[in-house]
Design a protein around this motif. Sequence first.
Motif, PDB file in Angstrom:
ATOM      1  N   THR A   1      -4.031  -1.332   1.787  1.00  0.00           N
ATOM      2  CA  THR A   1      -2.913  -1.936   1.042  1.00  0.00           C
ATOM      3  C   THR A   1      -2.773  -1.343  -0.361  1.00  0.00           C
ATOM      4  OG1 THR A   1      -4.356  -3.807   0.438  1.00  0.00           O
ATOM      5  CG2 THR A   1      -2.978  -4.070   2.373  1.00  0.00           C
TER       6      THR A   1
ATOM      7  N   LYS B   1      -8.916  -2.717   3.627  1.00  0.00           N
ATOM      8  CA  LYS B   1      -9.302  -2.031   2.380  1.00  0.00           C
ATOM      9  C   LYS B   1      -8.190  -2.276   1.363  1.00  0.00           C
ATOM     10  CE  LYS B   1      -9.107   1.169  -0.150  1.00  0.00           C
ATOM     11  NZ  LYS B   1      -8.759   0.979  -1.581  1.00  0.00           N
TER      12      LYS B   1
ATOM     13  N   SER C   1       1.232   5.671  -0.824  1.00  0.00           N
ATOM     14  CA  SER C   1       1.992   6.892  -1.083  1.00  0.00           C
ATOM     15  C   SER C   1       2.091   7.778   0.162  1.00  0.00           C
ATOM     16  CB  SER C   1       1.369   7.649  -2.250  1.00  0.00           C
ATOM     17  OG  SER C   1       0.018   7.864  -1.989  1.00  0.00           O
TER      18      SER C   1
ATOM     19  N   CYS D   1       8.358  -0.193  -4.778  1.00  0.00           N
ATOM     20  CA  CYS D   1       8.719   0.956  -3.933  1.00  0.00           C
ATOM     21  C   CYS D   1      10.230   1.092  -3.841  1.00  0.00           C
ATOM     22  CB  CYS D   1       8.112   0.797  -2.546  1.00  0.00           C
ATOM     23  SG  CYS D   1       7.829  -0.910  -2.152  1.00  0.00           S
TER      24      CYS D   1
ATOM     25  N   GLU E   1       9.085  11.168  -6.662  1.00  0.00           N
ATOM     26  CA  GLU E   1       8.747   9.788  -7.008  1.00  0.00           C
ATOM     27  C   GLU E   1       7.718   9.790  -8.136  1.00  0.00           C
ATOM     28  OE1 GLU E   1       6.024   7.388  -4.505  1.00  0.00           O
ATOM     29  OE2 GLU E   1       7.516   5.795  -4.588  1.00  0.00           O
TER      30      GLU E   1
HETATM   31  P1  NAD Z   1      -1.809   4.881  -3.005  1.00  0.00           P
HETATM   32  O1  NAD Z   1      -1.353   5.718  -1.871  1.00  0.00           O
HETATM   33  O2  NAD Z   1      -2.434   5.564  -4.160  1.00  0.00           O
HETATM   34  O3  NAD Z   1      -2.875   3.807  -2.506  1.00  0.00           O
HETATM   35  C1  NAD Z   1      -2.593   2.941  -1.424  1.00  0.00           C
HETATM   36  C2  NAD Z   1      -3.916   2.538  -0.791  1.00  0.00           C
HETATM   37  O4  NAD Z   1      -4.493   3.698  -0.193  1.00  0.00           O
HETATM   38  C3  NAD Z   1      -4.944   2.001  -1.771  1.00  0.00           C
HETATM   39  O5  NAD Z   1      -5.684   0.966  -1.167  1.00  0.00           O
HETATM   40  C4  NAD Z   1      -5.819   3.214  -2.025  1.00  0.00           C
HETATM   41  O6  NAD Z   1      -7.127   2.886  -2.426  1.00  0.00           O
HETATM   42  C5  NAD Z   1      -5.818   3.876  -0.684  1.00  0.00           C
HETATM   43  N1  NAD Z   1      -6.088   5.317  -0.720  1.00  0.00           N
HETATM   44  C6  NAD Z   1      -5.895   6.184  -1.740  1.00  0.00           C
HETATM   45  N2  NAD Z   1      -6.255   7.429  -1.360  1.00  0.00           N
HETATM   46  C7  NAD Z   1      -6.668   7.346  -0.083  1.00  0.00           C
HETATM   47  C8  NAD Z   1      -7.139   8.296   0.860  1.00  0.00           C
HETATM   48  N3  NAD Z   1      -7.259   9.584   0.561  1.00  0.00           N
HETATM   49  N4  NAD Z   1      -7.452   7.853   2.095  1.00  0.00           N
HETATM   50  C9  NAD Z   1      -7.317   6.549   2.429  1.00  0.00           C
HETATM   51  N5  NAD Z   1      -6.872   5.601   1.564  1.00  0.00           N
HETATM   52  C10 NAD Z   1      -6.543   5.997   0.322  1.00  0.00           C
HETATM   53  O7  NAD Z   1      -0.550   3.995  -3.455  1.00  0.00           O
HETATM   54  P2  NAD Z   1      -0.478   2.922  -4.606  1.00  0.00           P
HETATM   55  O8  NAD Z   1      -0.524   3.621  -5.925  1.00  0.00           O
HETATM   56  O9  NAD Z   1      -1.419   1.790  -4.370  1.00  0.00           O
HETATM   57  O10 NAD Z   1       0.989   2.362  -4.358  1.00  0.00           O
HETATM   58  C11 NAD Z   1       2.106   3.065  -4.754  1.00  0.00           C
HETATM   59  C12 NAD Z   1       2.745   3.813  -3.606  1.00  0.00           C
HETATM   60  O11 NAD Z   1       2.995   2.915  -2.527  1.00  0.00           O
HETATM   61  C13 NAD Z   1       4.104   4.384  -3.971  1.00  0.00           C
HETATM   62  O12 NAD Z   1       4.258   5.646  -3.392  1.00  0.00           O
HETATM   63  C14 NAD Z   1       5.073   3.386  -3.358  1.00  0.00           C
HETATM   64  O13 NAD Z   1       6.365   3.910  -3.105  1.00  0.00           O
HETATM   65  C15 NAD Z   1       4.352   3.007  -2.118  1.00  0.00           C
HETATM   66  N6  NAD Z   1       4.779   1.724  -1.600  1.00  0.00           N
HETATM   67  C16 NAD Z   1       5.636   1.728  -0.552  1.00  0.00           C
HETATM   68  C17 NAD Z   1       6.090   0.532  -0.020  1.00  0.00           C
HETATM   69  C18 NAD Z   1       7.044   0.517   1.143  1.00  0.00           C
HETATM   70  O14 NAD Z   1       7.247  -0.540   1.717  1.00  0.00           O
HETATM   71  N7  NAD Z   1       7.622   1.648   1.513  1.00  0.00           N
HETATM   72  C19 NAD Z   1       5.649  -0.674  -0.574  1.00  0.00           C
HETATM   73  C20 NAD Z   1       4.754  -0.636  -1.643  1.00  0.00           C
HETATM   74  C21 NAD Z   1       4.326   0.569  -2.142  1.00  0.00           C
END
Ligand code: NAD
Length: 553
Positions: free
Chosen positions: A193, A218, A272, A333, A431
């Motif tokens: 998440t 996680k 992301s 997002c 983004e």
């Molecule tokens: P992120 O991708 O950095 O992290 C999301 C989750 O992935 C976190 O729990 C993080 O610890 C985990 N993570 C990070 N690197 C990882 C890896 N290499 N392998 C596995 N897990 C990993 O995103 P964020 O900064 O928490 O959230 C922002 C992003 O989420 C933006 O791109 C936003 O657009 C997107 N988002 C999209 C929606 C949607 O519905 N489309 C909703 C909310 C957020």
Amino acid sequence: MPVQTVSVAGNFRVPVPANEPSRDFAPGSQEAQDVLKKISEVKSAVRDLPHVINGERIFTGETSDVVAPHEHSLVLGKLPSADAATTQSAIEASLKAQENWALTPWWERAAIFLRAGNLAAGKYRDELVATTMLGQSKTFHQAEIDAASEVADFFRYNAHLAQQIYADQPASLQGDFNSLDQRPLEGFVLAITPFNFTAIAANLPSTPALMGNTVVWKPSASSALSSDVIMRLLEEAGLPAGVINMVHGSGKDISEIAIKHKDFAGLNFTGSTDVFRSLWKSVGENIDNYRSFPRLVGETGGKNAVLAHPSADADAVRTALVRSSFEYQGQKCSASSRAYLPRSVWNKIKDDVVDTVRSFKVGDVAKHETFVGAVINEAALRRMEGAISRAKALESHTLLVGGTVRPEEGWFVDPTIFVTTDPTAFTMSEEFFGPLLTVFVYEDSEFEAILPLVDQASPYALTLSIFASDRSAISTALTALRNTAGMTYVNDKPTGALMGQVSFGGGRASGTNDKTGSRLSLQRWVSGRFIKENLSPATGWTYPYLDLSSYAP
Ligand code: NAD
């Protein structure tokens, strides 16, 4: 073999859900005082935020500090980091809990989540709001619509949607009794998440669990404070140990172990685009090892546009732009970060937009006057700083307001607007996930000509707003921009999806478009089995066409 017994029987119906109203938090109101009191309480002690595996609280490995983004010297919690053995034990706990949970009647599972909805709207409401304000830097209003109303909505509506899925049964003609068994997946589901919505953190592990799956969850380190409340709330609602196992630490390390496991049955991810792509690749690399093809659900990035036609109501465009670009610091997002405005509309609203944004108070979210809090962490601030300085260096870009970052007390990025003459610039395609809006002004006669630009400028396809009074302009844009977004708003801002009304999700680089908050998203977590029972089985093998006994050509 004994038939499995259940304590009750009947064609059960869960309550018809309604959106949980949000409180106003007028200064001095009882609700504001209650949340401020809860904030003081949360601030007064550093919380341990352990893993929860098979119902046990485990605190292993290196710890890191969880801090308030708008006051980064304030430590709110200590977060452990899972080593390989801890992740492995979370997977084993999920697999162990699976059989009983899968055999639990759906209405009993639903009852747990319905109770969780009431706990979110009641007993835990202020704590959810306070921890979301402190840990994720949301204002009263932003925290309430997310951590109280939407959390409750997800739990309640999902139970109702699950009921619809189970109610959908095949026809049975005379002689047959046909049925559809909606089985949970074989194995465990991994839920990962993001930081930006407490409601998404609550929803992603809960939807597979509601449908009878067991889950390794996680959460984001940046929302660990509110995720801890969600976990406690679910336990109090009656969720059995092992159904959702929460592990903190490196997403990369945890997912690597989970995705290699032969019982990995699905991924429920929001975050992301790059991370989702890397997870999908790992699944591909391990595809020969699995018992079943895993379900992959990912809602990812966005570069959401506001498009106005010359017939648009200029005041409505202005309000939509400032709210959707800068509420929650542009970290939704669905936030708008690019705008395509006709010169006539822009001339009417430009000064007002700039003055309004300049007047926004940026600071401590517990102060009523604050409209914009801090971005989530230092990396986010530096990413915004980099994007702003790249844009400042371009001749095609003029800075209208903001353009500064202030990292001393909190990770503050002043709401920033550029106007550009280059609709293909990086500010119109990438983004950044922060308070940065870029406006492209087109000549009023060029509306149709810019539609392909709106469609093609960015790889994402999440949300879009179209502002116009002229009906034919709305139709033209809806047709030309059919694949530009999974959610298109007409004469409204591109943020603000609501359970039961507008379900969330986008295509292209924005994700698998499984529409969080809809029946479609729950459907991904079951694997149907059709059962045909013949009530009068055939006893002879022959068919009439073979019978030549009375045939006389
Ligand atoms: P992120 O991708 O950095 O992290 C999301 C989750 O992935 C976190 O729990 C993080 O610890 C985990 N993570 C990070 N690197 C990882 C890896 N290499 N392998 C596995 N897990 C990993 O995103 P964020 O900064 O928490 O959230 C922002 C992003 O989420 C933006 O791109 C936003 O657009 C997107 N988002 C999209 C929606 C949607 O519905 N489309 C909703 C909310 C957020």
